[in-house]
Design an enzyme around this catalytic site. Structure first.
Site, PDB file in Angstrom:
ATOM      1  N   GLU A   1       0.653  -1.165  -0.114  1.00  0.00           N
ATOM      2  CA  GLU A   1       0.078  -0.187  -0.311  1.00  0.00           C
ATOM      3  C   GLU A   1       0.377   1.422  -0.321  1.00  0.00           C
ATOM      4  OE1 GLU A   1      -2.689  -0.186  -0.406  1.00  0.00           O
ATOM      5  OE2 GLU A   1      -3.260  -1.859  -0.567  1.00  0.00           O
ATOM      6  N   GLY A   2       2.140   1.063  -0.909  1.00  0.00           N
ATOM      7  CA  GLY A   2       2.782   1.914  -0.853  1.00  0.00           C
ATOM      8  C   GLY A   2       4.164   2.316   0.294  1.00  0.00           C
TER       9      GLY A   2
END
Length: 283
Positions: free
Chosen positions: A145-146
């Site tokens: 998620e980044g």
């Protein structure tokens, strides 16, 4: 819509980090309360929990988990308030806190799980105790998620596109809270206020930097921001409940001072990193 989905996912991963950290801490605490080794300075059953260094690790872990949970909850509140009110200020607050909650919460998952293995000693390295499983579970969290590096670059880049207004409003709130605590907790309040002021000054420096210079110091800047927010959360907890003051002192007197070194890194820019060429990296 895409950014709404991503921000919600990032907060969910932050909550995962808090959950893994809490589980790892509880596991380590149970082991430390049961494991007996050597003489301790506290009259009792000789549990390793009463050795100063083990107590330091567990107190650090508890202070970090409290801070990470508080930041995640503050982010969730901002998202809910932005949805309920449509207020641009709440929207900006939610956007600002999302990368901090995600990066700090997941870094803390790894760090607390690491401390959990250390508390177990050699038993933490083998499968019998289960301590190592928490560390393996935690390790993916700063990546998906980044990555946390991307979260930090987002914080100093897109989330500062307002000229730092959202960040400065949050820093103002921290300092007002610290001012209100000066009568009852002068030393703790003073430390939080000073750390927030140092964060303000470094934010002003970053805003004047070219973007790649900001990126070079983004990760330590995000951690310093989390340190200040963690100190603020612990100070509020100590004000609300005197029983929380000892843990607040662990955060504010032992962990918050890291902000100075972190902010020094954030101000350093990128030139010194690129001065280390490929030959230097391989040497």
């Amino acid at each position: 819509a895409m950014f709404t989905m991503m921000n919600n996912a990032r907060l969910s991963v932050a909550a995962q980090g808090v959950g893994v950290a809490e589980a790892a801490l509880q596991h380590a605490l149970a082991y430390a309360a049961d494991r007996r080794q050597g003489a301790t300075p506290i009259a009792g059953n000789g549990a390793i929990l009463d050795h100063a260094d083990v107590r330091r690790m567990l107190a650090t872990a508890r202070a970090e988990v409290f801070a990470a949970r508080s930041i995640a909850l503050s982010c969730a509140k901002a998202i809910d308030m932005a949805t309920a009110t449509g207020s641009p200020d709440w929207q900006a607050r939610a956007a600002l806190l999302t990368p901090i909650a995600k990066a700090y919460g997941t870094d803390i998952a790894c760090e607390v799980a690491h401390l959990g293995v250390q508390v177990h000693g050699g038993m933490g390295f083998i499968e019998e105790t289960g301590a190592a499983q928490f560390l393996r579970d935690a390790r993916i969290l700063p990546i998906y998620e980044g990555t946390n590096g991307i979260q930090a670059m987002d914080l100093v880049g897109r989330k500062m596109a307002d000229g730092g207004d959202a960040a400065f409003r949050l820093i103002d709130e921290v300092q007002r809270g610290a001012e209100g605590a000066r009568v009852s907790h002068p030393d703790l309040a003073g430390d939080v206020w000073s750390a927030a002021e140092a964060l303000r000054e470094t934010t002003e420096v970053l805003l004047a930097m070219p973007m790649n210079d900001r990126f070079a110091g983004a990760v330590p800047y995000l951690r310093a921001f989390a340190r200040v927010l963690g100190g603020d959360a612990h100070l509020k907890a100590a004000l609300a409940d005197p029983g929380r003051e000892p843990l607040a002192r662990v955060m504010i007197r032992r962990l918050l001072p890291e902000h100075g070194a972190l902010l020094a890194q954030a101000r350093e820019g990128a030139a010194g990193l690129y001065a280390v060429g490929s030959d230097g990296l391989a040497a």
